[in-house]
Enzyme design. Structure first.
Site, PDB file in Angstrom:
ATOM      1  N   LYS A   1      -8.658 -36.446 -16.751  1.00 28.56           N
ATOM      2  CA  LYS A   1      -7.513 -35.689 -16.252  1.00 28.56           C
ATOM      3  C   LYS A   1      -7.059 -36.278 -14.918  1.00 28.56           C
ATOM      4  O   LYS A   1      -6.228 -37.168 -14.879  1.00 28.56           O
ATOM      5  CB  LYS A   1      -7.862 -34.211 -16.106  1.00 28.56           C
ATOM      6  CG  LYS A   1      -7.722 -33.403 -17.387  1.00 28.56           C
ATOM      7  CD  LYS A   1      -8.708 -33.756 -18.454  1.00 28.56           C
ATOM      8  CE  LYS A   1      -8.590 -32.868 -19.680  1.00 28.56           C
ATOM      9  NZ  LYS A   1      -9.527 -33.249 -20.750  1.00 28.56           N
TER      10      LYS A   1
ATOM     11  N   HIS B   1     -10.182 -29.595 -15.695  1.00 20.01           N
ATOM     12  CA  HIS B   1      -8.768 -29.633 -15.313  1.00 20.01           C
ATOM     13  C   HIS B   1      -8.537 -29.353 -13.840  1.00 20.01           C
ATOM     14  O   HIS B   1      -7.440 -29.623 -13.338  1.00 20.01           O
ATOM     15  CB  HIS B   1      -7.975 -28.629 -16.152  1.00 20.01           C
ATOM     16  CG  HIS B   1      -7.822 -29.033 -17.577  1.00 20.01           C
ATOM     17  ND1 HIS B   1      -6.707 -29.677 -18.065  1.00 20.01           N
ATOM     18  CD2 HIS B   1      -8.672 -28.898 -18.636  1.00 20.01           C
ATOM     19  CE1 HIS B   1      -6.864 -29.914 -19.357  1.00 20.01           C
ATOM     20  NE2 HIS B   1      -8.044 -29.453 -19.727  1.00 20.01           N
TER      21      HIS B   1
ATOM     22  N   SER C   1      -7.118 -24.690 -20.168  1.00 22.04           N
ATOM     23  CA  SER C   1      -6.245 -25.814 -20.493  1.00 22.04           C
ATOM     24  C   SER C   1      -5.045 -25.460 -21.349  1.00 22.04           C
ATOM     25  O   SER C   1      -4.128 -26.272 -21.490  1.00 22.04           O
ATOM     26  CB  SER C   1      -7.053 -26.903 -21.205  1.00 22.04           C
ATOM     27  OG  SER C   1      -7.600 -26.398 -22.420  1.00 22.04           O
TER      28      SER C   1
END
Length: 415
Positions: A240, A209, A181
């Site tokens: 996300k 992610h 990330s």
């Protein structure tokens, strides 16, 4: 006698940064999307991991609103007692089918999904973790009882050395982020899986992610590498690509059943609220039916990556919409952040302890709701600030390294 408060607060690492006048942290937003309203100013939001732009999608909002009216704002109980709705079970079934796993359990946050891994880490086990793993994975390991081995970020030789020296009688788990990330790079999943099979280890991947973003169908880093079955356990979040909040663990039925009854972060937390569940379900529909959103994100990402490199910035090994602009000095990083903010671009400045001291960076993130004009404005701001602070040359360098992005087309295993 030591005052526990006085022991810590004088050494607060960010005090000097907060007192400097720049305020990059805990800024209140009154609007969200590709742009945001901060202190009455409209800025380009280049600091959000809402990659597909679904947190402001009207279909997602409508689903959450309907669930709010029907089920209320809270489940008022943990999943094992009174906190499980048919809605939770529907989301778990849908996610299991989407990820190609036997079963899924959802949690109230993605952080709690990773804490649940602690229930698998007994005293007769060993866990091997990438040094750049997310804090939630770090804390999940700390809560367990396994022998902990760290390996240098994406250093497969170091991981193999750790595996080779471990007690062969111990149960083994390799634990890694799928998409990191901060640096925006991917784990080396084909090599990790090969090492795991050679040394009798299991693999757990945090897809926070990458699920929804990578692969032809958005199934994450495993699909991207052509290794749908590479990870034995997958964790993830809805904060996300799914425009909501909450977490998940996906894997074999017996493992998920065990976690339902033994993972403390599952057992002892109030359930994911119905509006968040409904939002995640609506977002999953969009992830499955609108792959063009992933294409859009990567088109804009390529434009921004290429533009930053052409100006002379270093963006490391990022292959994704998470673009790290390496600065180095922390005070300089703060000045860059402030300059970008003054120019109407809101980014993240990363300093210690998120990154090692002396390796500050500006993290820029791309959303499907951005426009080409947004990207060009971000590039203009970086050019102006970088030249003023002497970070980049007055004129663009002639040569710069090309960017290779993790687009939708899966990569053959081992490549």
């Amino acid at each position: 006698m030591t005052d526990i408060f006085r022991k810590h607060t004088p050494r607060f690492a960010h005090r000097a940064l907060v007192d400097s006048g720049s305020r990059p942290f805990y800024r209140a937003l009154s609007d969200r999307g590709g742009e945001a309203l901060i202190d009455g100013r409209r800025v380009i939001m280049a600091a959000s991991n809402d990659y597909l732009g679904l947190s402001t999608d009207q279909r997602v909002i409508a689903a959450a609103t309907t669930a709010l009216k029907r089920f209320g704002s809270s489940c008022s109980g943990s999943p094992s007692v009174n906190g499980t709705l048919l809605l939770h079970q529907e989301l778990e079934r849908r996610l299991a089918a989407f990820l190609g796993r036997e079963a899924v359990v959802v949690t109230t946050t993605g952080f709690q999904a990773n804490l649940a891994i602690a229930a698998l880490l007994g005293m007769n086990d060993a866990v091997f973790t990438d040094m750049s793993n997310h804090a939630s994975l770090v804390d999940g390991v700390r809560l367990g009882f396994a022998v902990h081995h760290k390996y240098r970020h994406s250093d497969m030789a170091h991981l193999e050395s750790r595996l080779s020296r471990a007690d062969p009688a111990l149960g083994k788990l390799i634990l890694t982020d799928g998409m990191f990330s901060v640096e925006g790079d991917l784990c080396r999943l084909p090599e990790i899986v090969a090492l795991a099979r050679r040394h009798g280890a299991r693999v757990a991947v945090d897809g926070a992610h990458d699920i929804g973003l990578l692969g032809t169908k958005g199934r994450g880093v495993g699909e991207y590498f052509g290794l749908d079955d590479g990870a034995d356990l997958i964790t993830g979040t809805f904060s996300k690509c799914f425009g909501s909040v909450g977490g998940l663990l996906a894997g074999p039925q017996d493992v998920i059943d065990y976690l339902r009854y033994n993972a403390r972060s599952v057992l002892f937390s109030a359930s994911m609220p119905a509006p968040a569940v409904a939002a995640a379900l609506a977002a999953l529909d969009i992830v499955e039916s609108e792959p063009e959103r992933r294409d859009r994100v990567f088109d804009l990402t390529e434009r921004l990556h290429t533009g930053l490199r052409a100006q002379g910035y270093r963006t490391g090994s990022s292959m994704t919409p998470v673009i790290p602009v390496h600065i180095g000095d922390e005070e300089l990083g703060m000045r860059v952040w402030q300059g970008l903010f003054d120019a109407g671009v809101f980014t993240n400045v990363m300093t210690a302890p998120v990154v090692p001291r002396g390796r500050a960076l500006i993290r820029v993130m791309v959303q499907a709701t951005h426009t080409e004009a947004h990207v060009d404005a971000v590039l203009d701001a970086f050019a102006s600030v970088g030249r003023r602070l002497g970070l980049i040359p007055p004129t663009a360098p002639g040569d710069f390294p090309p960017v290779v992005l993790a687009r939708r087309k899966p990569t053959p295993s081992g490549s």
